[in-house]
Design an enzyme around this catalytic site. Structure first.
Site, PDB file in Angstrom:
ATOM      1  N   LYS A  27       0.835  -1.213   0.000  1.00  9.23           N
ATOM      2  CA  LYS A  27       0.000   0.000   0.000  1.00  9.23           C
ATOM      3  C   LYS A  27       0.864   1.255   0.000  1.00  9.23           C
ATOM      4  CE  LYS A  27      -3.037   0.523   3.519  1.00  9.23           C
ATOM      5  NZ  LYS A  27      -2.909   1.823   4.206  1.00  9.23           N
ATOM      6  N   ARG A  32       2.820   6.011  -3.233  1.00  9.65           N
ATOM      7  CA  ARG A  32       3.946   6.850  -3.653  1.00  9.65           C
ATOM      8  C   ARG A  32       4.191   6.754  -5.154  1.00  9.65           C
ATOM      9  NH1 ARG A  32       4.150   5.609   1.616  1.00  9.65           N
ATOM     10  NH2 ARG A  32       5.466   6.792   3.072  1.00  9.65           N
ATOM     11  N   GLY A 100      -5.188   7.583   5.657  1.00 12.37           N
ATOM     12  CA  GLY A 100      -4.318   8.528   6.348  1.00 12.37           C
ATOM     13  C   GLY A 100      -3.071   8.863   5.543  1.00 12.37           C
ATOM     14  N   ARG A 128      -8.737  11.671  12.802  1.00 14.05           N
ATOM     15  CA  ARG A 128      -7.323  11.368  13.073  1.00 14.05           C
ATOM     16  C   ARG A 128      -6.489  12.650  13.138  1.00 14.05           C
ATOM     17  NH1 ARG A 128      -5.475   6.443   9.442  1.00 14.05           N
ATOM     18  NH2 ARG A 128      -3.678   6.604  10.814  1.00 14.05           N
ATOM     19  N   SER A 173       7.272   8.819  12.565  1.00 16.04           N
ATOM     20  CA  SER A 173       6.188   8.671  11.594  1.00 16.04           C
ATOM     21  C   SER A 173       6.700   8.855  10.171  1.00 16.04           C
ATOM     22  CB  SER A 173       5.083   9.692  11.882  1.00 16.04           C
ATOM     23  OG  SER A 173       4.222   9.803  10.766  1.00 16.04           O
ATOM     24  N   GLN A 175       4.779   8.947   7.666  1.00 21.29           N
ATOM     25  CA  GLN A 175       3.852   9.844   6.971  1.00 21.29           C
ATOM     26  C   GLN A 175       4.268  11.294   7.159  1.00 21.29           C
ATOM     27  OE1 GLN A 175      -0.041   8.722   8.398  1.00 21.29           O
ATOM     28  NE2 GLN A 175      -0.100   6.920   7.074  1.00 21.29           N
ATOM     29  N   ASP A 321       2.018  -1.487  11.712  1.00 16.84           N
ATOM     30  CA  ASP A 321       0.694  -1.884  11.199  1.00 16.84           C
ATOM     31  C   ASP A 321       0.357  -3.346  11.492  1.00 16.84           C
ATOM     32  OD1 ASP A 321       0.246   0.631  10.194  1.00 16.84           O
ATOM     33  OD2 ASP A 321       1.010   0.163   8.201  1.00 16.84           O
ATOM     34  N   LYS A 348      -4.580   5.019  14.982  1.00 16.71           N
ATOM     35  CA  LYS A 348      -4.623   4.428  13.631  1.00 16.71           C
ATOM     36  C   LYS A 348      -6.079   4.439  13.155  1.00 16.71           C
ATOM     37  CE  LYS A 348      -0.258   3.742  13.082  1.00 16.71           C
ATOM     38  NZ  LYS A 348       0.445   4.519  12.051  1.00 16.71           N
TER      39      LYS A 348
END
Ligand code: S3P
Length: 441
Positions: A27, A32, A100, A128, A173, A175, A321, A348
């Site tokens: 994912k 990306r 997210g 979130r 993180s 992200q 995850d 999450k």
């Protein structure tokens, strides 16, 4: 079929997992590939793309910004890149569903565009925390308006010249790191992020693959704005996060022997293998190879008895995850498993500490949620009805629990399994899980 109905999984107890399968594409890498392929000059060919709702939300967002994207067809996507400054203003809000990753990475990427944009999501995504990205992006000069509590919708102002910053990240993180690096592509000067612990590095690897220089000096990652991306081909490996359910399932179900093909083995993602091995799992890593800048292998897993452990905190970001499925392994282990340093699990797609503790209790396991983790005493899983709270990974983890339960397990609210693992129930049943998906009004 109404999407508001309750999709349930009903899983009969027992069975074993055998055979050889390839789970869907990664994912993180799929998201990306769309983002960088869109901003590149030239045509990017992607194979193994995850046709799940999350990565499709990213794909649709870029189509809505004028990028021609063919597919996906059997995992193949062709992206006709528009260059760093070729995106166009979307006609309406960009709806990122449950994702997210889409929202946090796009916040950075869109903060550097000429046009305004608004990012929205479903009720889980809209609750979130987004300040972790809007805060440092504001330091770069970005103007992003969120709700008072920092949640989406995010209204991003365009036409602002960003400036590079040096950002010590308070939470580990990927992200946040990726959001700032993507904003940094458009910023004056150098943008750098220092990680408190290693997090997945797909953004850095893929930027390099597109010919953009990213430097790493210890835990500090930096790039300079103003460069360009050159199209390339991307082969997306199978997602280790999706493989994790099967690693756990084949470990806990007696007489299992399962091969998972072409799994992404990036060292910033392999915590689940390290943790399961510490518990005693028998996982062989075969045919290790490099595919387009990412390590890949075939994993063979056979059933074994597990022992409870204290999970090393340095493994937490590397398995972030995979904890819902690791908790199922812990429920089947001899003795106690203790997790600490994992407060991130509370923000999450659901509060994964509380939701897993609640479900395990329903199934007769002594599980105690703590502020930053959980204590699980291994025991005999019973049957029962558990709530996934719309969290894909919770749903798939409890499905695997049935392999060792003494009664059927029913799991509610499983529709979001499609965000990361379309076809989970049929693939799982093809290797021996007695699972039925049902739509209930
Ligand atoms: C992701 C990073 C992780 C992970 C998420 C995907 C990514 O989140 O939980 O599912 O693709 O960068 P954090 O980086 O916020 O921990």
């Amino acid at each position: 079929m109404s999407s508001s109905s309750n999709l349930t999984f009903s899983v009969q107890p027992g069975g074993q997992l055998t055979g050889s399968i390839r789970v869907p594409g990664d994912k993180s890498i799929s998201h990306r590939s769309i983002m960088l392929g869109s901003l590149a000059e030239g045509v990017t060919h992607v194979s193994g793309f995850l046709e799940g709702e999350d990565s499709l939300a990213t794909l649709q967002a870029f189509r809505n910004m004028g990028v021609k994207i063919d597919g996906p067809e059997n995992g193949t996507v062709v992206i006709h890149g528009v260059g760093m400054h070729g995106l166009r203003a979307p006609e309406s809000d960009l709806d990122l569903g449950n994702s997210g990753t889409s929202m946090r990475l796009l916040s950075g990427l869109l903060a550097g565009q000429e046009f305004d944009s608004t990012l929205v999501g479903d009720s889980s995504l809209s609750s979130r925390p987004m300040r972790r990205v809007t805060g440092p992006l504001a330091q770069m000069g970005a103007q992003i308006q969120a709700n008072e509590d920092g949640t989406a919708p995010l209204k991003i102002k365009g036409g602002i010249q960003l400036k590079g910053i040096d950002y010590p990240m308070p939470v580990a993180s990927a992200q946040v790191k990726s959001s700032l690096l993507l904003a940094g592509l458009y910023a004056d000067g150098e943008t750098s992020v220092t990680e408190p612990a290693p997090t997945r590095d797909h953004t850095e690897r893929m930027l390099n693959g597109f010919g953009y220089q990213v430097k790493r000096d210890g835990s500090r990652i930096s790039l300079s704005g103003g460069g360009k991306l050159t199209a390339c081909d991307i082969d997306v490996p199978a997602d280790i996060s999706s493989a994790a359910f099967f690693l756990v399932g084949a470990t806990i179900a007696p007489d299992s022997d399962l091969v998972l093909e072409h799994v992404g083995m990036n060292p910033t993602r392999d915590g689940v293998i390290n943790i399961l091995r510490l518990m005693g799992a028998d996982i062989e890593v075969n045919n290790q190879r490099d595919v387009g800048g990412e390590p890949v292998a075939d994993l063979r897993v056979r059933s074994t008895k597990l022992n409870g452990i204290r999970i090393p905190e340095d493994q937490v970001p590397l398995a972030i995850d995979e904890f819902p499925s690791i908790f199922i392994a812990a429920a089947c282990a001899e003795g106690e498993t203790v997790l600490t340093g994992a407060e991130e699990l509370r923000v999450k797609e659901s509060d994964r500490i509380q939701v897993m503790a609640d479900g395990l209790l329903v199934l007769g396991i002594d599980a105690q949620a703590t502020e930053d983790g959980i204590r699980i005493q291994g025991g005999q899983l019973s049957g029962g009805e558990v709530e996934s709270h719309g969290d894909h990974r919770i749903a798939m983890s409890f499905a695997m629990a049935a392999l060792r339960a003494d009664g059927a397990i029913k799991i509610n609210d499983c529709r979001n399994v499609d965000t990361s693992f379309p076809g989970f129930d049929s693939l799982a049943s093809s290797v021996g899980l007695n699972i039925t998906a049902m739509d209930e009004e």
